[in-house]
Design a protein around this motif. Structure first.
Motif, PDB file in Angstrom:
ATOM      1  N   ASN A 147       0.817  -1.218   0.000  1.00 44.59           N
ATOM      2  CA  ASN A 147       0.000   0.000   0.000  1.00 44.59           C
ATOM      3  C   ASN A 147       0.846   1.260   0.000  1.00 44.59           C
ATOM      4  O   ASN A 147       0.423   2.310  -0.509  1.00 44.59           O
ATOM      5  CB  ASN A 147      -0.937   0.010   1.212  1.00 44.59           C
ATOM      6  N   TRP A 148       2.032   1.169   0.584  1.00 43.52           N
ATOM      7  CA  TRP A 148       2.925   2.326   0.638  1.00 43.52           C
ATOM      8  C   TRP A 148       3.886   2.376  -0.549  1.00 43.52           C
ATOM      9  O   TRP A 148       4.734   3.266  -0.620  1.00 43.52           O
ATOM     10  CB  TRP A 148       3.751   2.289   1.932  1.00 43.52           C
ATOM     11  N   ASP A 196       6.141   0.021  -1.236  1.00 46.92           N
ATOM     12  CA  ASP A 196       7.414  -0.618  -0.890  1.00 46.92           C
ATOM     13  C   ASP A 196       7.408  -2.066  -1.373  1.00 46.92           C
ATOM     14  O   ASP A 196       6.352  -2.676  -1.566  1.00 46.92           O
ATOM     15  CB  ASP A 196       7.635  -0.631   0.627  1.00 46.92           C
ATOM     16  N   THR A 242      13.391   1.373   1.796  1.00 47.81           N
ATOM     17  CA  THR A 242      12.434   1.891   0.811  1.00 47.81           C
ATOM     18  C   THR A 242      13.193   2.373  -0.410  1.00 47.81           C
ATOM     19  O   THR A 242      14.421   2.303  -0.471  1.00 47.81           O
ATOM     20  CB  THR A 242      11.624   3.067   1.398  1.00 47.81           C
ATOM     21  N   ARG A 273      11.466   2.305   6.187  1.00 46.72           N
ATOM     22  CA  ARG A 273      10.094   2.315   6.689  1.00 46.72           C
ATOM     23  C   ARG A 273      10.107   1.601   8.042  1.00 46.72           C
ATOM     24  O   ARG A 273      10.705   0.539   8.176  1.00 46.72           O
ATOM     25  CB  ARG A 273       9.175   1.568   5.730  1.00 46.72           C
ATOM     26  N   GLU A 316       1.622   2.561  14.057  1.00 50.46           N
ATOM     27  CA  GLU A 316       2.527   3.591  13.558  1.00 50.46           C
ATOM     28  C   GLU A 316       3.695   3.730  14.526  1.00 50.46           C
ATOM     29  O   GLU A 316       3.507   3.696  15.745  1.00 50.46           O
ATOM     30  CB  GLU A 316       1.767   4.911  13.452  1.00 50.46           C
TER      31      GLU A 316
END
Length: 356
Positions: free
Chosen positions: A27-28, A30, A57, A64, A111
């Motif tokens: 989703n990011w 990566d 990354t 990340r 997070e």
């Protein structure tokens, strides 16, 4: 979670967690190469196992990073995990703490906050202490969904019942557990008051649950597993009691009550706490809250003493829970005469310390 911890140390992540990390990375934008994952165990947690996991990354030298929390054994005896997740998500929406990134059977991914976790010595820094007082006041004023009833006394009674069920007959006698039903009732009657403010309390404000952004000089409170509505004096008392602890030593269970804050330090914290609401507090208001806080240290000692005994039977994290419990109970008995006028309260007999 002894099995999970060993697996982490060997570099083998649980399959469900690995799939969650792969999904988040995708989703990011990566691409995770399992061989490049960096897993670091974060020490100091006594309920869960906590890890920092990072991977490269596309941006050079910018990895990340996420935080992975593996739930400890027996936590369902202390709090409802579903309710704790709802609290976590609600606080996140209010802008407090980390975001919940995903859940798996044994834990969750959060997070990673790029801020410094406080150390034991930080709690005695006047500037940091002022920031904590103001943030605590802000936290207590949160309007959280659900009932706003005081949970403290029912929770203590439930934990006492659990401790009696888990403990051997010898331990029930050794730790004087049969006396604590009366002691809890004594405290509820003698230190509760209609003048006391009820707020949303963290209930576990030790230094490891407080982070500071050094540049912005801002405080973030994390880990809300024990959070509930309670007298705000109880939460402040808990914070003061935690100043006796240092969970990053060779003997993390040992409490040094010589480090409990003195009267002037306690008053200063209470003044800053009240002042952060916008008005300069009166001397009477400071004295009243400081006095209430001192009384609620007694409830804290029973609360965390029971927690320690239960944890000794259900949690496999390397920590001497029984010795921790012994110290909390001993502190309760030794401080009771000093803090309460016990002779005039329902004929309960005072005991100086545990018969250990």
């Amino acid at each position: 979670m002894a099995v999970m911890t060993n697996g982490f140390l060997e570099g083998s992540l649980p399959e469900e967690l690995m799939q969650l990390l792969l999904s988040l990375a995708s989703n990011w934008g990566d691409v995770i190469d399992i061989s490049t994952l960096k897993v670091v165990h974060l020490s100091g947690a006594m309920t869960n196992e906590v890890y920092r996991i990072s991977w490269p990354t596309n941006t050079e030298n910018v990895p990340r990073t996420v935080l992975v929390r593996i739930y400890g054994d027996g936590v369902e005896l202390f709090f409802n995990r579903d309710e704790e997740i709802r609290t976590f998500e609600c606080l996140s929406m209010h802008g407090y703490g980390p975001k919940l990134l995903g859940q798996f059977r044994e834990g969750r991914v959060e997070e990673f906050i790029h801020a410094r976790t406080l150390s034991a010595v930080d709690l005695r820094d006047p500037e940091i202490s002022d920031l904590i007082a103001a943030k605590m006041r802000e936290f207590h004023n949160l309007d959280m969904p659900g009932p706003k009833n005081v949970l403290l006394w029912d929770r203590m009674r439930n934990w006492l019942s659990e401790a009696k069920c888990l403990c051997s007959t010898d331990h029930v006698k050794e730790y004087n557990l049969d006396r604590f039903e009366k002691e809890i009732s004594l405290l509820e009657k003698s230190i509760s008051g209609s003048h006391q403010e009820i707020g949303f309390c963290h209930n576990d404000l030790q230094y490891g649950n407080i982070m500071i952004d050094e540049q912005r000089r801002s405080i973030t409170i994390i880990d809300y597993e024990y959070a509930s509505y309670n007298p705000v004096a109880y939460d402040i008392a808990n914070h003061f009691c935690e100043m006796a602890a240092n969970y990053h030593t060779d003997t993390p269970h040992i409490l040094e009550y010589s480090k409990y804050p003195g009267l002037e330090e306690r008053r200063r914290f209470v003044q800053q706490y009240l002042r952060s609401a916008g008005d300069e507090p009166s001397d009477a208001a400071i004295e009243q809250l400081a006095d209430d806080v001192e009384k609620y240290t007694l409830a804290n000692h029973i609360f965390w003493g029971l927690w320690g005994l239960i944890s000794a039977y259900v949690n496999h994290i390397e920590f001497d829970y029984k010795e921790y419990a012994r110290q909390r109970f001993e502190q309760y008995w030794s401080r009771k005469r000093e803090i309460l006028d016990v002779k005039g309260v329902d004929g309960f007999v005072e005991q100086r310390k545990c018969d250990l």
